[in-house]
Design a protein around this motif. Structure first.
Motif, PDB file in Angstrom:
ATOM      1  N   ASP A  21       0.851  -1.190   0.000  1.00  0.00           N
ATOM      2  CA  ASP A  21       0.000   0.000   0.000  1.00  0.00           C
ATOM      3  C   ASP A  21       0.884   1.237   0.000  1.00  0.00           C
ATOM      4  O   ASP A  21       1.944   1.247   0.632  1.00  0.00           O
ATOM      5  CB  ASP A  21      -0.892   0.027   1.242  1.00  0.00           C
ATOM      6  N   ASP A  22       0.407   2.276  -0.638  1.00  0.00           N
ATOM      7  CA  ASP A  22       1.208   3.495  -0.723  1.00  0.00           C
ATOM      8  C   ASP A  22       1.199   4.322   0.552  1.00  0.00           C
ATOM      9  O   ASP A  22       2.017   5.211   0.717  1.00  0.00           O
ATOM     10  CB  ASP A  22       0.755   4.363  -1.898  1.00  0.00           C
ATOM     11  N   ASN A  23       0.310   4.019   1.479  1.00  0.00           N
ATOM     12  CA  ASN A  23       0.204   4.839   2.693  1.00  0.00           C
ATOM     13  C   ASN A  23       0.767   4.164   3.940  1.00  0.00           C
ATOM     14  O   ASN A  23       0.516   4.618   5.046  1.00  0.00           O
ATOM     15  CB  ASN A  23      -1.253   5.255   2.922  1.00  0.00           C
ATOM     16  N   ILE A  24       1.556   3.103   3.781  1.00  0.00           N
ATOM     17  CA  ILE A  24       2.205   2.495   4.947  1.00  0.00           C
ATOM     18  C   ILE A  24       3.386   3.350   5.369  1.00  0.00           C
ATOM     19  O   ILE A  24       3.914   4.144   4.583  1.00  0.00           O
ATOM     20  CB  ILE A  24       2.665   1.038   4.675  1.00  0.00           C
ATOM     21  N   ASN A  25       3.822   3.185   6.617  1.00  0.00           N
ATOM     22  CA  ASN A  25       5.028   3.893   7.044  1.00  0.00           C
ATOM     23  C   ASN A  25       6.252   3.011   6.765  1.00  0.00           C
ATOM     24  O   ASN A  25       6.124   1.834   6.424  1.00  0.00           O
ATOM     25  CB  ASN A  25       4.931   4.341   8.500  1.00  0.00           C
ATOM     26  N   LEU A  26       7.420   3.595   6.911  1.00  0.00           N
ATOM     27  CA  LEU A  26       8.644   2.849   6.608  1.00  0.00           C
ATOM     28  C   LEU A  26       8.910   1.735   7.612  1.00  0.00           C
ATOM     29  O   LEU A  26       9.604   0.773   7.293  1.00  0.00           O
ATOM     30  CB  LEU A  26       9.841   3.794   6.519  1.00  0.00           C
ATOM     31  N   GLU A  27       8.354   1.829   8.810  1.00  0.00           N
ATOM     32  CA  GLU A  27       8.502   0.732   9.769  1.00  0.00           C
ATOM     33  C   GLU A  27       7.828  -0.524   9.211  1.00  0.00           C
ATOM     34  O   GLU A  27       8.383  -1.625   9.284  1.00  0.00           O
ATOM     35  CB  GLU A  27       7.907   1.104  11.117  1.00  0.00           C
ATOM     36  N   ASN A  64      13.087   6.751  16.891  1.00  0.00           N
ATOM     37  CA  ASN A  64      13.461   8.144  17.058  1.00  0.00           C
ATOM     38  C   ASN A  64      14.611   8.205  18.065  1.00  0.00           C
ATOM     39  O   ASN A  64      14.459   7.807  19.211  1.00  0.00           O
ATOM     40  CB  ASN A  64      12.256   8.941  17.554  1.00  0.00           C
ATOM     41  N   MET A  65      15.746   8.711  17.637  1.00  0.00           N
ATOM     42  CA  MET A  65      16.936   8.757  18.494  1.00  0.00           C
ATOM     43  C   MET A  65      17.125  10.122  19.155  1.00  0.00           C
ATOM     44  O   MET A  65      18.029  10.304  19.947  1.00  0.00           O
ATOM     45  CB  MET A  65      18.187   8.421  17.681  1.00  0.00           C
ATOM     46  N   ALA A  66      16.282  11.085  18.839  1.00  0.00           N
ATOM     47  CA  ALA A  66      16.421  12.435  19.383  1.00  0.00           C
ATOM     48  C   ALA A  66      15.827  12.504  20.785  1.00  0.00           C
ATOM     49  O   ALA A  66      14.815  11.890  21.077  1.00  0.00           O
ATOM     50  CB  ALA A  66      15.732  13.441  18.481  1.00  0.00           C
ATOM     51  N   GLU A  67      16.473  13.261  21.638  1.00  0.00           N
ATOM     52  CA  GLU A  67      15.983  13.421  23.008  1.00  0.00           C
ATOM     53  C   GLU A  67      14.665  14.172  23.052  1.00  0.00           C
ATOM     54  O   GLU A  67      13.783  13.864  23.831  1.00  0.00           O
ATOM     55  CB  GLU A  67      17.031  14.149  23.847  1.00  0.00           C
ATOM     56  N   ALA A  68      14.502  15.156  22.190  1.00  0.00           N
ATOM     57  CA  ALA A  68      13.284  15.968  22.204  1.00  0.00           C
ATOM     58  C   ALA A  68      12.137  15.302  21.442  1.00  0.00           C
ATOM     59  O   ALA A  68      11.012  15.753  21.502  1.00  0.00           O
ATOM     60  CB  ALA A  68      13.559  17.334  21.600  1.00  0.00           C
ATOM     61  N   GLY A  69      12.438  14.210  20.741  1.00  0.00           N
ATOM     62  CA  GLY A  69      11.403  13.495  20.027  1.00  0.00           C
ATOM     63  C   GLY A  69      10.952  14.164  18.736  1.00  0.00           C
ATOM     64  O   GLY A  69       9.876  13.887  18.250  1.00  0.00           O
ATOM     65  N   GLU A  70      11.793  15.037  18.183  1.00  0.00           N
ATOM     66  CA  GLU A  70      11.406  15.774  16.989  1.00  0.00           C
ATOM     67  C   GLU A  70      12.034  15.226  15.714  1.00  0.00           C
ATOM     68  O   GLU A  70      11.672  15.650  14.627  1.00  0.00           O
ATOM     69  CB  GLU A  70      11.776  17.251  17.152  1.00  0.00           C
ATOM     70  N   GLU A  71      12.962  14.335  15.825  1.00  0.00           N
ATOM     71  CA  GLU A  71      13.635  13.808  14.649  1.00  0.00           C
ATOM     72  C   GLU A  71      12.764  12.776  13.937  1.00  0.00           C
ATOM     73  O   GLU A  71      11.799  12.273  14.477  1.00  0.00           O
ATOM     74  CB  GLU A  71      14.974  13.172  15.049  1.00  0.00           C
ATOM     75  N   ILE A  72      13.162  12.451  12.701  1.00  0.00           N
ATOM     76  CA  ILE A  72      12.391  11.493  11.926  1.00  0.00           C
ATOM     77  C   ILE A  72      12.695  10.070  12.357  1.00  0.00           C
ATOM     78  O   ILE A  72      13.742   9.785  12.942  1.00  0.00           O
ATOM     79  CB  ILE A  72      12.648  11.661  10.417  1.00  0.00           C
ATOM     80  N   SER A  73      11.775   9.185  12.075  1.00  0.00           N
ATOM     81  CA  SER A  73      11.959   7.760  12.301  1.00  0.00           C
ATOM     82  C   SER A  73      11.112   7.031  11.272  1.00  0.00           C
ATOM     83  O   SER A  73      10.315   7.643  10.552  1.00  0.00           O
ATOM     84  CB  SER A  73      11.529   7.369  13.715  1.00  0.00           C
ATOM     85  N   MET A  74      11.248   5.728  11.205  1.00  0.00           N
ATOM     86  CA  MET A  74      10.456   4.945  10.271  1.00  0.00           C
ATOM     87  C   MET A  74       8.959   5.084  10.552  1.00  0.00           C
ATOM     88  O   MET A  74       8.157   5.055   9.634  1.00  0.00           O
ATOM     89  CB  MET A  74      10.859   3.474  10.330  1.00  0.00           C
ATOM     90  N   GLN A  75       8.605   5.257  11.831  1.00  0.00           N
ATOM     91  CA  GLN A  75       7.182   5.390  12.167  1.00  0.00           C
ATOM     92  C   GLN A  75       6.578   6.664  11.594  1.00  0.00           C
ATOM     93  O   GLN A  75       5.401   6.701  11.255  1.00  0.00           O
ATOM     94  CB  GLN A  75       6.956   5.380  13.694  1.00  0.00           C
ATOM     95  N   THR A  76       7.351   7.728  11.482  1.00  0.00           N
ATOM     96  CA  THR A  76       6.814   9.017  11.053  1.00  0.00           C
ATOM     97  C   THR A  76       6.929   9.253   9.548  1.00  0.00           C
ATOM     98  O   THR A  76       6.408  10.246   9.052  1.00  0.00           O
ATOM     99  CB  THR A  76       7.518  10.175  11.783  1.00  0.00           C
ATOM    100  N   CYS A  77       7.604   8.373   8.831  1.00  0.00           N
ATOM    101  CA  CYS A  77       7.780   8.546   7.384  1.00  0.00           C
ATOM    102  C   CYS A  77       6.810   7.648   6.622  1.00  0.00           C
ATOM    103  O   CYS A  77       6.892   6.418   6.695  1.00  0.00           O
ATOM    104  CB  CYS A  77       9.209   8.213   6.980  1.00  0.00           C
TER     105      CYS A  77
END
Length: 160
Positions: A21-27, A64-77
């Motif tokens: 599907d085109d709308n899955i996340n990268l995770e 997400n490896m950022a302390e503030a939780g603002e960086e990208i991850s597979m879940q957010t892409c």
């Protein structure tokens, strides 16, 4: 729907073509690729943005490896936002201890909706028992470039 070709970086051809599907996340794509190659998907992994020449760019980690939780991850892409066009590419590295490296290429984008996705539609080759050895080669710097550091020869470091 995306048709994606995934090629294992080995001497022998080891290829999987999958429909997703085109709308899955990268995770989800990570787990689909791992399963297509016989892995359980339990190891750390990352996608890397790349250009048409497969030059590795920005990392998209599993978590997400950022302390503030603002960086990208597979879940957010989301797939259709990360790879919006046909021939877009990613590098996928699975299991950082063994460095299984894959080339991920969008072969086709379709508006067709299917209920049987994800689906592996082509399997070529068998994955080797061990990950291929990686050869890391540094850029070749000419000795002529040393001139830019000549300015430091005038300093007397004993003064400090």
């Amino acid at each position: 729907m995306y048709k994606i070709r995934v090629i294992l970086d080995t001497k022998e051809d080891v290829i999987r073509t999958i429909l997703v599907d085109d709308n899955i996340n990268l995770e989800k794509l990570h787990f689909i690729i791992a399963k297509a190659f016989g892995f359980e998907g339990q190891e750390m992994a990352s996608f890397y943005r790349t250009d048409d020449e497969w030059n590795q760019g920005e990392e998209i980690p599993l978590f997400n490896m950022a302390e503030a939780g603002e960086e990208i991850s597979m879940q957010t892409c989301i797939l259709n936002e990360t790879l919006p066009e046909q021939d877009n590419k990613l590098i996928y590295v699975y299991d950082f201890l063994n460095m299984w490296t894959f080339y991920v290429d969008v072969v086709e984008i379709s508006l067709e909706k299917r209920n049987d996705l994800p689906k592996t539609i082509l399997e070529v080759g068998k994955i080797p028992d061990e990950a291929p050895d990686k050869e890391f080669i540094a850029e070749n710097f000419d000795d002529d470039d040393d001139d830019e550091f000549d300015i430091f020869d005038d300093f007397d470091f004993n003064e400090y």
